[in-house]
Design a protein around this motif. Sequence first.
Motif, short mmCIF file in Angstrom:
data_model
loop_
_atom_site.label_atom_id
_atom_site.label_comp_id
_atom_site.label_asym_id
_atom_site.label_seq_id
_atom_site.Cartn_x
_atom_site.Cartn_y
_atom_site.Cartn_z
N VAL A 55 0.87 -1.17 0.00
CA VAL A 55 0.00 0.00 0.00
C VAL A 55 0.91 1.22 0.00
CG1 VAL A 55 -1.82 1.25 1.20
CG2 VAL A 55 -1.80 -1.26 1.23
N ASP A 56 0.91 1.92 -1.13
CA ASP A 56 1.79 3.08 -1.31
C ASP A 56 1.10 4.33 -0.77
OD1 ASP A 56 3.52 5.07 -2.12
OD2 ASP A 56 3.64 4.38 -4.20
N PRO A 90 4.89 5.84 4.34
CA PRO A 90 3.84 6.58 5.03
C PRO A 90 4.30 7.99 5.35
CG PRO A 90 4.42 4.55 6.22
CD PRO A 90 5.37 4.70 5.09
N GLN A 91 3.51 8.97 4.97
CA GLN A 91 3.84 10.36 5.23
C GLN A 91 3.62 10.65 6.72
OE1 GLN A 91 5.32 12.30 2.70
NE2 GLN A 91 5.40 10.15 2.10
N PRO A 92 4.15 11.76 7.23
CA PRO A 92 4.12 12.01 8.68
C PRO A 92 2.74 11.86 9.33
CG PRO A 92 5.59 13.58 7.64
CD PRO A 92 4.92 12.81 6.53
N ILE A 93 1.69 12.37 8.70
CA ILE A 93 0.37 12.27 9.33
C ILE A 93 -0.08 10.82 9.41
CG2 ILE A 93 -0.96 12.71 7.24
CD1 ILE A 93 -1.88 13.98 10.74
N ALA A 94 0.13 10.05 8.35
CA ALA A 94 -0.26 8.64 8.36
C ALA A 94 0.59 7.87 9.37
CB ALA A 94 -0.11 8.03 6.97
N ARG A 109 7.21 -1.73 7.02
CA ARG A 109 7.23 -0.45 6.30
C ARG A 109 8.50 -0.33 5.48
NH1 ARG A 109 5.99 3.96 10.70
NH2 ARG A 109 6.88 2.43 12.08
N HIS A 110 8.37 0.38 4.36
CA HIS A 110 9.48 0.60 3.44
C HIS A 110 9.53 2.08 3.08
CE1 HIS A 110 9.69 -3.77 2.92
NE2 HIS A 110 8.37 -3.72 2.92
N ALA A 111 10.74 2.61 2.93
CA ALA A 111 10.92 4.03 2.65
C ALA A 111 10.46 4.44 1.26
CB ALA A 111 12.39 4.41 2.84
N ASP A 114 10.55 1.39 -4.58
CA ASP A 114 11.71 0.61 -5.04
C ASP A 114 12.27 -0.26 -3.92
OD1 ASP A 114 11.59 1.53 -7.65
OD2 ASP A 114 13.04 3.14 -7.31
N ALA A 115 12.39 0.31 -2.73
CA ALA A 115 12.91 -0.43 -1.58
C ALA A 115 11.98 -1.61 -1.25
CB ALA A 115 13.08 0.48 -0.37
N ALA A 116 10.69 -1.39 -1.31
CA ALA A 116 9.74 -2.46 -1.01
C ALA A 116 9.83 -3.58 -2.04
CB ALA A 116 8.32 -1.90 -0.97
N LEU A 117 9.90 -3.21 -3.30
CA LEU A 117 9.98 -4.23 -4.36
C LEU A 117 11.30 -5.00 -4.27
CD1 LEU A 117 8.38 -2.22 -7.30
CD2 LEU A 117 7.37 -4.16 -6.05
N ARG A 118 12.38 -4.31 -3.92
CA ARG A 118 13.67 -5.00 -3.74
C ARG A 118 13.60 -5.97 -2.55
NH1 ARG A 118 15.93 0.02 -4.76
NH2 ARG A 118 16.31 0.36 -2.56
N ALA A 119 12.98 -5.55 -1.47
CA ALA A 119 12.88 -6.40 -0.29
C ALA A 119 12.04 -7.64 -0.57
CB ALA A 119 12.28 -5.62 0.88
N LEU A 120 11.10 -7.54 -1.47
CA LEU A 120 10.22 -8.66 -1.79
C LEU A 120 10.71 -9.51 -2.95
CD1 LEU A 120 6.81 -6.84 -1.34
CD2 LEU A 120 7.81 -8.58 0.16
N ALA A 121 11.81 -9.08 -3.57
CA ALA A 121 12.33 -9.82 -4.74
C ALA A 121 12.90 -11.16 -4.34
CB ALA A 121 13.39 -9.00 -5.45
#
Length: 121
Positions: A55-56, A90-94, A109-111, A114-121
């Motif tokens: 969820v982006d 997630p932005q600061p309010i979220a 959580r991923h920054a 790209d980082a999320a997709l790499r972590a799931l590769a």
Amino acid sequence: MNIDQDPDQPSGAGARGTCTRETPPGGVLLYRLHGDHLDGVDFDEPQDGVRAVLVDLTDVGFFGSSALDALLRLRVAAQENGVTVHLVAPQPIAARVLQLTGADTLFPRHASLDAALRALA
């Protein structure tokens, strides 16, 4: 899954929210949320063959109880299928809402996407 967006309302701050669904390679289901007013957001349940849901939240300016409820319902549905829901940028309010409610501990959580997709590769 899509929230109606008023064509006369500009995107960005104050805009009605939208949710789009994409399927990047690798068995990943990606929901991209945009805007501030996410009151009507609803996610499809994870499909067969999906091994992770992202969820982006990169373009989310406001994150209220309705969005949190939808996210938690998505997590429950995903867990029933053995799928983990990950949050992207997630932005600061979220991030603050997630922290105050304790929901921050429920999602990896991923920054960045790209980082999320790499972590799931």
